[in-house]
Design an enzyme around this catalytic site. Structure first.
Site, PDB file in Angstrom:
ATOM      1  N   LYS A 281      -9.328   6.832   3.689  1.00 44.23           N
ATOM      2  CA  LYS A 281      -8.930   7.386   4.995  1.00 44.23           C
ATOM      3  C   LYS A 281      -9.768   8.631   5.268  1.00 44.23           C
ATOM      4  CE  LYS A 281      -4.546   8.094   7.436  1.00 44.23           C
ATOM      5  NZ  LYS A 281      -3.125   8.416   7.248  1.00 44.23           N
TER       6      LYS A 281
HETATM    7  O1  G3P Z   1      -0.200   9.133   8.852  1.00 43.74           O
HETATM    8  C1  G3P Z   1      -0.578   9.642  10.075  1.00 43.74           C
HETATM    9  C2  G3P Z   1       0.488   9.679  11.144  1.00 43.74           C
HETATM   10  O2  G3P Z   1       1.227   8.500  11.125  1.00 43.74           O
HETATM   11  C3  G3P Z   1       1.296  10.936  11.178  1.00 43.74           C
HETATM   12  O3  G3P Z   1       2.498  10.799  11.879  1.00 43.74           O
HETATM   13  O4  G3P Z   1       4.755  11.597  12.421  1.00 43.74           O
HETATM   14  O5  G3P Z   1       3.141  13.173  11.312  1.00 43.74           O
HETATM   15  O6  G3P Z   1       2.832  12.497  13.678  1.00 43.74           O
HETATM   16  P1  G3P Z   1       3.342  12.076  12.343  1.00 43.74           P
END
Ligand code: G3P
Length: 218
Positions: free
Chosen positions: A87
């Site tokens: 990633k």
């Molecule tokens: O893994 C990346 C993404 O899904 C992060 O999500 O909830 O931290 O905005 P969030």
């Protein structure tokens, strides 16, 4: 549409896997820290544990921000387990690293994507997955779902093979809307998957079936 779970919590990953609908896992440095996983050796060991629980792709994020560092880290991550997907952040060096890995046949997930132009760059660099952050766009009063639709159109126009991995999913409606748009993958918390089970008429109907069965078999 593939279902990934966006967590580093082993119990939640195991629960989603046991449900039989899990296709992979995404993690990021924040999710690792949330589980108290710190230090390179512990982080690598945790990725191994995740790979042992799930059958599908497991995104492991680099923390370097320069090309050389990303390549070194990414190669070590990819060598860890065949299920690992490297990633990379969508910055110039991340795009260069994406092209490097793609030329070597190492799978990538380009993350922190907030615009259609960024998604176009990731696809041109040969990303396996692109991760637009839908929830975080919604958080700032921008239409996150519209971004997913724009990327779908652009990728379809040119038959890009990069898979749209809708990330930062917050709830079940995001999952359903992403499925309607044609997102290839969604990644969200366990609740965004188990929430899809819920309907009061299912519970009422099941209770009635069981009650009637009992009456007929007394
Ligand atoms: O893994 C990346 C993404 O899904 C992060 O999500 O909830 O931290 O905005 P969030």
């Amino acid at each position: 549409m593939k279902f990934f779970i966006d967590t580093a919590n082993l119990d939640e990953i195991a629960e989603a896997q046991a449900l039989g609908v899990l296709d992979g896992v995404t993690t990021n440095p924040s999710l690792m820290a949330k589980e108290g996983i710190t230090g390179e050796a512990n982080i690598l060991a945790h990725y191994q544990k995740i790979c042992e629980i799930v059958d599908g792709d497991v995104s492991a994020e680099v923390i370097s921000t320069d090309f050389e560092g990303m390549v070194k880290e990414g190669e070590a991550l990819a060598a860890l387990h065949p299920q690992i997907v490297v990633k990379l952040p969508l910055i110039a060096d991340g795009i260069k690293a994406c092209k490097y890995f793609s030329d070597k046949g190492i799978r990538t997930n380009v993350t922190l994507v907030f615009s259609a132009g960024q998604a176009l760059l990731a696809a041109k660099a040969g990303a396996t997955y692109v991760s637009p952050f839908l929830g975080r766009l919604d958080d700032i009063s921008t239409d996150g779902l519209n971004l997913i639709a724009e990327i779908r159109q652009i990728y379809d126009n040119y038959a890009f093979e990069t898979q749209i991995l809708s990330a930062s999913i917050r709830h079940t409606m995001h999952v359903i809307d992403c499925a309607k748009i044609g997102s290839d993958v969604m990644t969200g918390p366990l609740s965004s998957i188990t929430g899809l089970l819920k309907h009061p008429l299912t519970d009422i109907g099941l209770a009635k079936f069981l009650e009637d069965y009992k009456k007929g078999n007394q």
